[in-house]
Design a protein around this motif. Sequence first.
Motif, short mmCIF file in Angstrom:
data_model
loop_
_atom_site.label_atom_id
_atom_site.label_comp_id
_atom_site.label_asym_id
_atom_site.label_seq_id
_atom_site.Cartn_x
_atom_site.Cartn_y
_atom_site.Cartn_z
N ALA A 21 6.71 7.51 -2.88
CA ALA A 21 5.74 7.97 -3.88
C ALA A 21 4.98 6.80 -4.48
CB ALA A 21 6.46 8.76 -4.97
N SER A 22 5.67 5.70 -4.76
CA SER A 22 4.99 4.56 -5.35
C SER A 22 4.00 3.93 -4.38
CB SER A 22 5.99 3.51 -5.84
OG SER A 22 6.67 2.93 -4.76
N VAL A 23 4.33 3.91 -3.10
CA VAL A 23 3.40 3.37 -2.10
C VAL A 23 2.17 4.25 -2.00
CG1 VAL A 23 3.10 2.92 0.36
CG2 VAL A 23 5.16 2.13 -0.79
N ALA A 24 2.34 5.55 -2.09
CA ALA A 24 1.21 6.47 -1.96
C ALA A 24 0.26 6.39 -3.17
CB ALA A 24 1.71 7.90 -1.81
N LEU A 25 0.75 6.00 -4.33
CA LEU A 25 -0.08 5.99 -5.53
C LEU A 25 -0.80 4.68 -5.78
CD1 LEU A 25 2.36 7.86 -7.94
CD2 LEU A 25 0.37 8.79 -6.75
N ILE A 26 -0.45 3.63 -5.09
CA ILE A 26 -1.05 2.31 -5.31
C ILE A 26 -2.35 2.23 -4.50
CG2 ILE A 26 -0.74 -0.18 -5.03
CD1 ILE A 26 1.13 1.02 -7.08
N PRO A 27 -3.45 1.79 -5.13
CA PRO A 27 -4.70 1.66 -4.39
C PRO A 27 -4.61 0.54 -3.35
CG PRO A 27 -4.93 0.78 -6.60
CD PRO A 27 -3.58 1.40 -6.52
N PRO A 28 -5.47 0.59 -2.32
CA PRO A 28 -5.44 -0.46 -1.30
C PRO A 28 -5.68 -1.84 -1.92
CG PRO A 28 -6.86 1.35 -0.61
CD PRO A 28 -6.45 1.62 -2.03
N GLY A 29 -5.08 -2.83 -1.33
CA GLY A 29 -5.21 -4.19 -1.82
C GLY A 29 -3.91 -4.94 -1.61
N PRO A 30 -3.86 -6.17 -2.09
CA PRO A 30 -2.66 -6.98 -1.87
C PRO A 30 -1.39 -6.34 -2.46
CG PRO A 30 -4.43 -8.32 -2.78
CD PRO A 30 -4.90 -6.90 -2.78
N GLN A 31 -1.50 -5.64 -3.59
CA GLN A 31 -0.32 -5.01 -4.17
C GLN A 31 0.23 -3.93 -3.25
OE1 GLN A 31 -3.28 -5.17 -5.87
NE2 GLN A 31 -2.85 -6.75 -7.39
N ARG A 32 -0.66 -3.13 -2.68
CA ARG A 32 -0.22 -2.06 -1.78
C ARG A 32 0.43 -2.66 -0.53
NH1 ARG A 32 -1.63 3.49 -0.79
NH2 ARG A 32 -1.01 4.02 1.32
N GLU A 33 -0.17 -3.71 0.01
CA GLU A 33 0.38 -4.33 1.21
C GLU A 33 1.75 -4.94 0.93
OE1 GLU A 33 -3.06 -6.61 1.55
OE2 GLU A 33 -4.15 -5.09 2.69
N GLN A 34 1.90 -5.56 -0.24
CA GLN A 34 3.21 -6.11 -0.62
C GLN A 34 4.23 -5.00 -0.79
OE1 GLN A 34 4.00 -9.51 -0.77
NE2 GLN A 34 6.05 -8.63 -0.78
N GLY A 119 22.59 -11.57 12.36
CA GLY A 119 21.33 -12.14 12.77
C GLY A 119 20.31 -12.09 11.65
N LEU A 120 19.06 -12.23 12.04
CA LEU A 120 17.96 -12.32 11.10
C LEU A 120 16.86 -11.35 11.49
CD1 LEU A 120 16.31 -13.94 8.87
CD2 LEU A 120 15.58 -15.41 10.74
N VAL A 121 16.28 -10.70 10.48
CA VAL A 121 15.11 -9.84 10.68
C VAL A 121 14.02 -10.35 9.75
CG1 VAL A 121 14.20 -7.49 10.61
CG2 VAL A 121 16.60 -7.87 11.19
N VAL A 122 12.83 -10.56 10.29
CA VAL A 122 11.68 -11.01 9.50
C VAL A 122 10.61 -9.93 9.57
CG1 VAL A 122 9.87 -12.75 9.23
CG2 VAL A 122 12.18 -13.44 9.94
N LEU A 123 10.13 -9.49 8.42
CA LEU A 123 9.06 -8.50 8.32
C LEU A 123 7.82 -9.18 7.77
CD1 LEU A 123 11.09 -5.57 6.72
CD2 LEU A 123 10.47 -5.83 9.11
N SER A 124 6.69 -8.90 8.40
CA SER A 124 5.44 -9.50 7.93
C SER A 124 4.34 -8.45 7.93
CB SER A 124 5.05 -10.70 8.80
OG SER A 124 4.92 -10.30 10.14
N HIS A 125 3.30 -8.73 7.20
CA HIS A 125 2.12 -7.86 7.11
C HIS A 125 0.92 -8.74 7.45
CE1 HIS A 125 -0.93 -5.18 5.57
NE2 HIS A 125 -0.01 -4.25 5.37
N PRO A 126 0.03 -8.30 8.34
CA PRO A 126 -1.09 -9.16 8.74
C PRO A 126 -2.00 -9.58 7.60
CG PRO A 126 -1.29 -6.95 9.72
CD PRO A 126 0.02 -7.00 9.01
N ALA A 127 -2.03 -8.83 6.51
CA ALA A 127 -2.91 -9.16 5.39
C ALA A 127 -2.23 -10.07 4.36
CB ALA A 127 -3.39 -7.88 4.71
N LEU A 128 -0.97 -10.39 4.56
CA LEU A 128 -0.24 -11.22 3.60
C LEU A 128 0.22 -12.52 4.24
CD1 LEU A 128 2.02 -8.45 2.01
CD2 LEU A 128 -0.03 -9.46 1.03
N GLU A 129 0.25 -13.57 3.46
CA GLU A 129 0.72 -14.87 3.96
C GLU A 129 2.24 -14.93 4.01
OE1 GLU A 129 -0.95 -18.25 2.01
OE2 GLU A 129 -2.96 -17.37 2.00
#
Length: 167
Positions: A21-34, A119-129
């Motif tokens: 629900a919180s992901v759906a309510l956040i407008p697009p932008g760095p906050q949503r991607e995070q 082991g290790l799992v790394v998650l990344s988003h193309p719009a975030l550093e």
Amino acid sequence: MTRGFTLVELLVIVVLLGVLASVALIPPGPQREQLELDAALRLLRVGLDRGRLAAERQAEPCGLSLGPDGWHPPRHGSLPVCRAGVTRLSETAESPVQLRSNLPELVRFSSNGLVLDGGLVVLSHPALERSVCLVISLPLGITRTGHYATASGQALSSSRCRPPDET
């Protein structure tokens, strides 16, 4: 004998619904991607915890495989699937979150809920550093999360998964 849901299962469902629900309510932008990245990390841990619970409930070892979009039944039939642990990292089919891992193809759980493979799992988003990481340590399958200090061209290393306050 019919059994209802346990308190842990209900809490997991409430947390998942809150995250979605919180992901759906956040407008697009760095906050949503995070938030998308953080939600995927939480869902990764939820699948792992649900795999542990499934092994305990089934009172037998079981396994899960981690794919690009989440936890799946094992590709090979050497162990039964931890059914409750099968979870996706996103509700949308076209998630931008990318997953890299050095976990074995089959993550095994003992009948008492211990994780037998680390082991290790790394998650990344193309719009975030910044990337986030999950380390599964042995011998008990204890997990820790943090931010991944990226080193291009190098193999994944759990030593680069730093606590959030060290970034």
